[in-house]
Scaffold this motif. Sequence first.
Motif, PDB file in Angstrom:
ATOM      1  N   ARG A  14       0.834  -1.212   0.000  1.00  0.00           N
ATOM      2  CA  ARG A  14       0.000   0.000   0.000  1.00  0.00           C
ATOM      3  C   ARG A  14       0.865   1.258   0.000  1.00  0.00           C
ATOM      4  O   ARG A  14       0.559   2.231  -0.673  1.00  0.00           O
ATOM      5  N   ARG A  15       1.935   1.225   0.783  1.00  0.00           N
ATOM      6  CA  ARG A  15       2.820   2.393   0.826  1.00  0.00           C
ATOM      7  C   ARG A  15       3.536   2.574  -0.503  1.00  0.00           C
ATOM      8  O   ARG A  15       3.724   3.689  -0.982  1.00  0.00           O
ATOM      9  N   TYR A  16       3.946   1.454  -1.096  1.00  0.00           N
ATOM     10  CA  TYR A  16       4.614   1.515  -2.407  1.00  0.00           C
ATOM     11  C   TYR A  16       3.666   2.124  -3.435  1.00  0.00           C
ATOM     12  O   TYR A  16       4.051   3.024  -4.191  1.00  0.00           O
ATOM     13  N   ALA A  17       2.430   1.676  -3.446  1.00  0.00           N
ATOM     14  CA  ALA A  17       1.455   2.175  -4.411  1.00  0.00           C
ATOM     15  C   ALA A  17       1.160   3.658  -4.193  1.00  0.00           C
ATOM     16  O   ALA A  17       0.824   4.372  -5.137  1.00  0.00           O
ATOM     17  N   ALA A  18       1.304   4.131  -2.950  1.00  0.00           N
ATOM     18  CA  ALA A  18       1.018   5.532  -2.642  1.00  0.00           C
ATOM     19  C   ALA A  18       2.185   6.460  -2.956  1.00  0.00           C
ATOM     20  O   ALA A  18       2.023   7.684  -2.944  1.00  0.00           O
ATOM     21  N   LEU A  19       3.354   5.904  -3.267  1.00  0.00           N
ATOM     22  CA  LEU A  19       4.513   6.742  -3.576  1.00  0.00           C
ATOM     23  C   LEU A  19       4.303   7.495  -4.883  1.00  0.00           C
ATOM     24  O   LEU A  19       3.650   6.990  -5.799  1.00  0.00           O
ATOM     25  N   PRO A  20       4.890   8.676  -4.994  1.00  0.00           N
ATOM     26  CA  PRO A  20       4.860   9.358  -6.292  1.00  0.00           C
ATOM     27  C   PRO A  20       5.569   8.479  -7.335  1.00  0.00           C
ATOM     28  O   PRO A  20       6.482   7.718  -7.003  1.00  0.00           O
ATOM     29  N   GLU A  21       5.143   8.593  -8.585  1.00  0.00           N
ATOM     30  CA  GLU A  21       5.669   7.722  -9.636  1.00  0.00           C
ATOM     31  C   GLU A  21       7.194   7.779  -9.725  1.00  0.00           C
ATOM     32  O   GLU A  21       7.844   6.747  -9.887  1.00  0.00           O
ATOM     33  N   ALA A  22       7.786   8.943  -9.571  1.00  0.00           N
ATOM     34  CA  ALA A  22       9.245   9.063  -9.656  1.00  0.00           C
ATOM     35  C   ALA A  22       9.925   8.248  -8.547  1.00  0.00           C
ATOM     36  O   ALA A  22      10.961   7.620  -8.771  1.00  0.00           O
ATOM     37  N   TRP A  23       9.338   8.238  -7.384  1.00  0.00           N
ATOM     38  CA  TRP A  23       9.903   7.455  -6.281  1.00  0.00           C
ATOM     39  C   TRP A  23       9.741   5.966  -6.545  1.00  0.00           C
ATOM     40  O   TRP A  23      10.627   5.174  -6.277  1.00  0.00           O
ATOM     41  N   ARG A  24       8.533   5.588  -7.040  1.00  0.00           N
ATOM     42  CA  ARG A  24       8.296   4.171  -7.338  1.00  0.00           C
ATOM     43  C   ARG A  24       9.328   3.637  -8.320  1.00  0.00           C
ATOM     44  O   ARG A  24       9.810   2.513  -8.184  1.00  0.00           O
ATOM     45  N   LYS A  25       9.688   4.442  -9.311  1.00  0.00           N
ATOM     46  CA  LYS A  25      10.692   4.007 -10.288  1.00  0.00           C
ATOM     47  C   LYS A  25      12.021   3.710  -9.603  1.00  0.00           C
ATOM     48  O   LYS A  25      12.731   2.797  -9.996  1.00  0.00           O
ATOM     49  N   GLY A  26      12.346   4.451  -8.557  1.00  0.00           N
ATOM     50  CA  GLY A  26      13.578   4.209  -7.819  1.00  0.00           C
ATOM     51  C   GLY A  26      13.542   2.896  -7.043  1.00  0.00           C
ATOM     52  O   GLY A  26      14.572   2.254  -6.836  1.00  0.00           O
ATOM     53  N   PHE A  27      12.361   2.494  -6.625  1.00  0.00           N
ATOM     54  CA  PHE A  27      12.207   1.243  -5.877  1.00  0.00           C
ATOM     55  C   PHE A  27      12.134   0.012  -6.779  1.00  0.00           C
ATOM     56  O   PHE A  27      12.405  -1.098  -6.352  1.00  0.00           O
ATOM     57  N   GLU A  28      11.728   0.194  -8.039  1.00  0.00           N
ATOM     58  CA  GLU A  28      11.469  -0.935  -8.933  1.00  0.00           C
ATOM     59  C   GLU A  28      12.616  -1.942  -9.045  1.00  0.00           C
ATOM     60  O   GLU A  28      12.352  -3.147  -9.067  1.00  0.00           O
ATOM     61  N   PRO A  29      13.887  -1.507  -9.100  1.00  0.00           N
ATOM     62  CA  PRO A  29      14.951  -2.517  -9.222  1.00  0.00           C
ATOM     63  C   PRO A  29      15.036  -3.468  -8.025  1.00  0.00           C
ATOM     64  O   PRO A  29      15.546  -4.577  -8.146  1.00  0.00           O
TER      65      PRO A  29
END
Length: 161
Positions: free
Chosen positions: A127-142
């Motif tokens: 849920r927290r991951y989904a709530a992150l701004p898209e730019a932040w989510r891209k940083g977590f993706e790897p």
Amino acid sequence: MENHANAPGLEDLANLSRGEIAALPAAMLADLQGELAEASARLKTLSARLSGALEARYGERALEALRCDGRDTGTVRFDDEGLTVIADRPKRVEWDQAKLARIAANIAASGEDPGEFIDTKLSVAERRYAALPEAWRKGFEPARTVKTGALKVAIVPQGSS
């Protein structure tokens, strides 16, 4: 459950291929699911009864054998009527995460590496991951891997949820 003429029962499933089972009418599949759920619940109840009876019969003897070995947990073996009884009392350890974090901080403050003593598992709640701004989510993706569980299918009467 309806009673379909010539409908396969649970015992028949072992002799039918996956494709033959899949080709059955939906109502028969629903009946089989219901029968399986009932059989599973009954088996769970019977298993609990037998486990309780085994504990009643052998529990004290097993605990005494552990105490004689100077242990509270582990596996012991003893004989009964020409059979070997194996009794296992597992150890379940839980750690207070807040206290463990303070201990890790103290270890680090003393100049030691807490990683030598303490396992750390980092995770991000979905849920927290989904709530992150898209730019932040891209940083977590790897660092993120998504796996799927087994598909579960239930057949219920229309209007049921």
